[in-house]
Design a protein around this motif. Structure first.
Motif, PDB file in Angstrom:
ATOM      1  N   LEU A   3       0.829  -1.195   0.000  1.00  0.00           N
ATOM      2  CA  LEU A   3       0.000   0.000   0.000  1.00  0.00           C
ATOM      3  C   LEU A   3       0.869   1.251   0.000  1.00  0.00           C
ATOM      4  O   LEU A   3       1.872   1.328   0.713  1.00  0.00           O
ATOM      5  CB  LEU A   3      -0.893   0.034   1.238  1.00  0.00           C
ATOM      6  CG  LEU A   3      -2.134  -0.853   1.273  1.00  0.00           C
ATOM      7  CD1 LEU A   3      -2.813  -0.741   2.635  1.00  0.00           C
ATOM      8  CD2 LEU A   3      -3.109  -0.473   0.169  1.00  0.00           C
ATOM      9  N   LEU A   6      -2.472   3.973   3.879  1.00  0.00           N
ATOM     10  CA  LEU A   6      -3.578   3.406   4.650  1.00  0.00           C
ATOM     11  C   LEU A   6      -4.209   4.541   5.446  1.00  0.00           C
ATOM     12  O   LEU A   6      -3.508   5.280   6.150  1.00  0.00           O
ATOM     13  CB  LEU A   6      -3.064   2.317   5.592  1.00  0.00           C
ATOM     14  CG  LEU A   6      -4.059   1.750   6.611  1.00  0.00           C
ATOM     15  CD1 LEU A   6      -5.236   1.092   5.903  1.00  0.00           C
ATOM     16  CD2 LEU A   6      -3.363   0.756   7.536  1.00  0.00           C
ATOM     17  N   THR A  84      -9.215   7.983   0.537  1.00  0.00           N
ATOM     18  CA  THR A  84      -8.852   6.761  -0.186  1.00  0.00           C
ATOM     19  C   THR A  84      -9.239   6.873  -1.656  1.00  0.00           C
ATOM     20  O   THR A  84      -8.459   6.538  -2.558  1.00  0.00           O
ATOM     21  CB  THR A  84      -9.539   5.541   0.451  1.00  0.00           C
ATOM     22  OG1 THR A  84      -9.123   5.432   1.816  1.00  0.00           O
ATOM     23  CG2 THR A  84      -9.184   4.262  -0.288  1.00  0.00           C
ATOM     24  N   ASP A  95      -6.038   2.112   0.896  1.00  0.00           N
ATOM     25  CA  ASP A  95      -7.152   1.416   1.533  1.00  0.00           C
ATOM     26  C   ASP A  95      -7.469   2.149   2.829  1.00  0.00           C
ATOM     27  O   ASP A  95      -6.710   3.031   3.261  1.00  0.00           O
ATOM     28  CB  ASP A  95      -6.804  -0.047   1.807  1.00  0.00           C
ATOM     29  CG  ASP A  95      -8.040  -0.950   1.793  1.00  0.00           C
ATOM     30  OD1 ASP A  95      -9.156  -0.434   2.032  1.00  0.00           O
ATOM     31  OD2 ASP A  95      -7.884  -2.162   1.564  1.00  0.00           O
ATOM     32  N   VAL A  97      -9.545   1.959   6.927  1.00  0.00           N
ATOM     33  CA  VAL A  97     -10.240   1.309   8.030  1.00  0.00           C
ATOM     34  C   VAL A  97     -11.170   2.362   8.612  1.00  0.00           C
ATOM     35  O   VAL A  97     -10.727   3.454   8.978  1.00  0.00           O
ATOM     36  CB  VAL A  97      -9.255   0.796   9.095  1.00  0.00           C
ATOM     37  CG1 VAL A  97      -9.987   0.380  10.352  1.00  0.00           C
ATOM     38  CG2 VAL A  97      -8.441  -0.363   8.544  1.00  0.00           C
ATOM     39  N   ARG A 106      -8.485  -6.252  11.172  1.00  0.00           N
ATOM     40  CA  ARG A 106      -8.235  -5.887   9.774  1.00  0.00           C
ATOM     41  C   ARG A 106      -7.135  -4.837   9.680  1.00  0.00           C
ATOM     42  O   ARG A 106      -6.277  -4.896   8.786  1.00  0.00           O
ATOM     43  CB  ARG A 106      -9.518  -5.365   9.128  1.00  0.00           C
ATOM     44  CG  ARG A 106      -9.350  -4.981   7.662  1.00  0.00           C
ATOM     45  CD  ARG A 106     -10.679  -4.697   6.988  1.00  0.00           C
ATOM     46  NE  ARG A 106     -10.472  -4.350   5.590  1.00  0.00           N
ATOM     47  CZ  ARG A 106     -10.261  -3.107   5.157  1.00  0.00           C
ATOM     48  NH1 ARG A 106     -10.258  -2.104   6.021  1.00  0.00           N
ATOM     49  NH2 ARG A 106     -10.066  -2.867   3.879  1.00  0.00           N
ATOM     50  N   LEU A 110      -3.616  -5.153   7.571  1.00  0.00           N
ATOM     51  CA  LEU A 110      -3.190  -4.183   6.562  1.00  0.00           C
ATOM     52  C   LEU A 110      -1.823  -3.600   6.897  1.00  0.00           C
ATOM     53  O   LEU A 110      -0.984  -3.390   6.012  1.00  0.00           O
ATOM     54  CB  LEU A 110      -4.225  -3.066   6.440  1.00  0.00           C
ATOM     55  CG  LEU A 110      -5.554  -3.441   5.772  1.00  0.00           C
ATOM     56  CD1 LEU A 110      -6.582  -2.334   5.941  1.00  0.00           C
ATOM     57  CD2 LEU A 110      -5.341  -3.740   4.287  1.00  0.00           C
ATOM     58  N   ASP A 113       0.637  -7.015   6.571  1.00  0.00           N
ATOM     59  CA  ASP A 113       0.679  -7.722   5.286  1.00  0.00           C
ATOM     60  C   ASP A 113       0.835  -6.788   4.095  1.00  0.00           C
ATOM     61  O   ASP A 113       1.480  -7.146   3.101  1.00  0.00           O
ATOM     62  CB  ASP A 113      -0.593  -8.560   5.097  1.00  0.00           C
ATOM     63  CG  ASP A 113      -0.763  -9.613   6.178  1.00  0.00           C
ATOM     64  OD1 ASP A 113       0.242  -9.925   6.853  1.00  0.00           O
ATOM     65  OD2 ASP A 113      -1.891 -10.108   6.356  1.00  0.00           O
ATOM     66  N   ARG A 114       0.238  -5.597   4.175  1.00  0.00           N
ATOM     67  CA  ARG A 114       0.307  -4.661   3.044  1.00  0.00           C
ATOM     68  C   ARG A 114       1.368  -3.589   3.247  1.00  0.00           C
ATOM     69  O   ARG A 114       1.642  -2.810   2.335  1.00  0.00           O
ATOM     70  CB  ARG A 114      -1.060  -4.002   2.805  1.00  0.00           C
ATOM     71  CG  ARG A 114      -2.218  -4.952   2.526  1.00  0.00           C
ATOM     72  CD  ARG A 114      -2.112  -5.654   1.187  1.00  0.00           C
ATOM     73  NE  ARG A 114      -2.018  -4.750   0.064  1.00  0.00           N
ATOM     74  CZ  ARG A 114      -3.055  -4.166  -0.540  1.00  0.00           C
ATOM     75  NH1 ARG A 114      -4.288  -4.397  -0.103  1.00  0.00           N
ATOM     76  NH2 ARG A 114      -2.871  -3.371  -1.580  1.00  0.00           N
ATOM     77  N   PRO A 116       2.072  -0.455   4.535  1.00  0.00           N
ATOM     78  CA  PRO A 116       1.881   0.851   3.886  1.00  0.00           C
ATOM     79  C   PRO A 116       3.076   1.783   4.065  1.00  0.00           C
ATOM     80  O   PRO A 116       3.676   1.847   5.140  1.00  0.00           O
ATOM     81  CB  PRO A 116       0.643   1.410   4.590  1.00  0.00           C
ATOM     82  CG  PRO A 116       0.597   0.702   5.906  1.00  0.00           C
ATOM     83  CD  PRO A 116       1.131  -0.673   5.644  1.00  0.00           C
ATOM     84  N   THR A 119       0.752   5.902   6.768  1.00  0.00           N
ATOM     85  CA  THR A 119      -0.524   5.665   7.441  1.00  0.00           C
ATOM     86  C   THR A 119      -1.046   7.008   7.920  1.00  0.00           C
ATOM     87  O   THR A 119      -0.389   7.695   8.708  1.00  0.00           O
ATOM     88  CB  THR A 119      -0.364   4.707   8.635  1.00  0.00           C
ATOM     89  OG1 THR A 119       0.116   3.439   8.159  1.00  0.00           O
ATOM     90  CG2 THR A 119      -1.697   4.504   9.342  1.00  0.00           C
TER      91      THR A 119
END
Length: 551
Positions: A3, A6, A84, A95, A97, A106, A110, A113-114, A116, A119
């Motif tokens: 990302l 985020l 976003t 992405d 939240v 979640r 993010l 795993d992603r 960013p 943030t």
């Protein structure tokens, strides 16, 4: 894929933590007295309305303690969606939240795993740094490498209200790497992402601040943004309707056409800016395609200018979208029945009325450009068409007296909006009324003030009095609820009548909040049973959060 950005929406402080904090200030503190009208005592727990619904749902379903049956975060945070969408339209991987606590798993995924690059933490609803500090700490625990950026109203307010010697310490306490200082900020964020992804210096990105060595605030060039609402409209096709849910928010205007003396928003937001009808149509088409059942327009004055509002209503009738809609509404500016007929025909299900007082002298001091009679007429026409209304009031504005409070009580009982709430006045030194401080012998600030006819403690007394004496309208609390809970609950399957009944039953229980002893306990058991029995007959759609565990 990694990302670029985020975006984190809202961090709602648990009510128990808030209540513990304000309780330490003493039973006469305004914050504590206000909290008394934001919750009920249910089976030994002090629960705001949304948590009460979650508890009723947990008991009916037999779910475990981690079950989140109701949470306002199910309505996507518009600031997070908006940013976003803006980044995605410019080709960046982004992405969001919507709400920190129910989406913590979640968010963690993010962040890890992603991975960013940036943030961003939005601060639309924060009046103190606490929620932002908690988010910064959590993000750093999960991903120490992501650049943490904080922007939004909290940053602007801190810069305006904090002296230059203290500001570095305040920003350092929040702990972000970078702060965005702009009333809009979406283009600044885009340029920031571009610079970070390209490994460029941030010196060329406008509207940024950061703290160097814990002592010095570094500022880049200030270039206030004036973004086109047409060019920056949400591209809803970039989102999955299953992820968004049935209740969506949008805006068709920025700023406010009025200059109420208690509010500084028009000064901060600049001149009123409007989206074109074609942009509105494109957004509504996409929202209907995503399966929206309830749409919330967050414009501060949705029905101003009136000809444009008429065009929007005709658009919704012509397109036959089928969703219900809700908005802020200046009912004192509408004359004749045709406009109310048009609203009902276009799907209007509820409106937020910033009435503020049921007394004409106080309304004049507020520069409200309306009268009690016009408000009464507007509410009557809304009631006749089955459009729910929420009337918001302020207690203690300069010029308020015992008699003007009584006039407000009489007005609410006579006009009978569906829901109402009254809050102590918050003295904002940036609002126009501050320029009249000498005229009203006005001193203090925030929730600690005094003027010629009332002080802040007297305003709390007025709130208690209005709460106790209004019988023809249902009290609606603020904490994680407010008027915007109406579209959320309708989207979850509640009928309008069931939402009203919830408020009636919960108020019966709230009246016993301060009661102890056998009689109070007996009354509470009866009220609790009535709520439990009522909820047993409500057919609701499942929560998107389900068995998420709140931290």
């Amino acid at each position: 894929m990694r990302l670029d950005c985020l975006v984190i929406g809202y961090n709602d402080t648990p009510f128990g933590r808030h209540l513990d904090l304000v309780s330490r200030k003493g039973g006469q503190a305004i914050e504590y007295r206000t909290a008394r009208h934001d919750h009920v005592r249910f089976d030994g727990q002090r629960l705001p309305y949304m948590d009460l619904l979650a508890e009723l749902d947990r008991r009916r379903s037999g779910a475990g303690t981690g079950h989140v049956g109701f949470h306002i975060g199910e309505v996507p945070n518009l600031a997070a969606v908006y940013l976003t969408s803006h980044l995605r339209q410019h080709g960046y991987e982004a992405d969001f939240v919507s709400a920190f606590r129910p989406e913590q798993d979640r968010l963690t995924a993010l962040l890890t795993d992603r991975d960013p690059l940036i943030t961003i933490i939005t601060t639309t609803f924060y009046i103190s740094p606490g929620p932002a500090i908690e988010l910064v700490e959590y993000v750093r625990q999960q991903n120490p490498e992501t650049m943490v950026v904080v922007g939004g109203p909290l940053v602007a307010n801190l810069i305006m209200d904090t002296d230059s010697a203290t500001l570095p310490w305040v920003l350092a306490e929040i702990g972000a790497d970078v702060y965005v200082h702009d009333g809009q900020g979406e283009d600044t964020l885009r340029k920031l992402v571009e610079a970070v992804r390209g490994g460029q210096s941030l010196d060329g990105v406008p509207n940024l601040l950061w703290v160097r060595d814990g002592e010095t605030v570094v500022r880049t060039r200030r270039i206030p943004e004036n973004n086109s609402l047409d060019e920056c409209a949400v591209e809803w096709s970039h989102f999955d309707g299953a992820d968004l849910g049935p209740v969506l928010q949008t805006r068709t205007a920025r700023s406010c056409a009025f200059k109420c003396s208690f509010c500084d928003y028009p000064v901060r937001a600049g001149a009123l800016s409007l989206a074109s009808l074609s942009t509105i149509e494109r957004e509504l088409d996409a929202m209907a395609e995503l399966g929206a059942t309830d749409v919330v327009f967050i414009d501060d004055t949705f029905n101003v200018p009136l000809p444009r509002f008429v065009d929007i209503c005709h658009l919704m009738i012509r397109k036959g979208y089928g969703f219900r809609w809700y908005s802020y509404f200046r009912c004192g500016n509408v004359r004749g029945s045709e406009m109310f007929d048009l609203m009902a025909s276009s799907g209007c299900a509820g409106v937020f009325l910033g009435i503020e007082s049921g007394d004409d002298t106080v309304l004049k001091a507020m520069n409200k450009s309306a009268s009690v009679d016009r408000y009464r007429n507007g509410i009557q026409r809304l009631n006749e068409r089955g459009i729910n209304s929420f009337a918001s009031f302020i207690a203690g504005f300069p010029g308020e007296t015992e008699q003007t409070v009584q006039n407000t009580i009489d007005f609410v009982n006579d006009a009978a909006p569906t829901f109402f709430r009254i809050e102590p006045w918050w003295y904002n030194h940036r609002a126009p009324i501050h320029q009249q401080a000498a005229q009203y012998a006005l001193t203090g600030r925030d929730f600690r003030w005094r003027h010629a006819t009332m002080d802040s403690a007297g305003a709390c007394d007025a709130v208690d009095r209005v709460f106790a004496e209004v019988t023809e309208s249902s009290w609606m609390p603020m904490w994680n609820f407010d008027f915007w809970a109406l579209p959320y609950l309708r989207g979850r399957g509640f009928s309008a009548e069931q939402v009203v009944e919830l408020h009636r039953l919960a108020r019966d229980l709230m009246l016993l909040n301060d009661g102890d002893g056998e009689a109070a306990e007996a009354g509470r058991r009866i009220a609790e049973r009535a709520l439990t029995d009522w909820y047993a007959g409500v057919d609701v759609r499942p929560s998107r959060y389900g068995s998420t565990r709140l931290a």
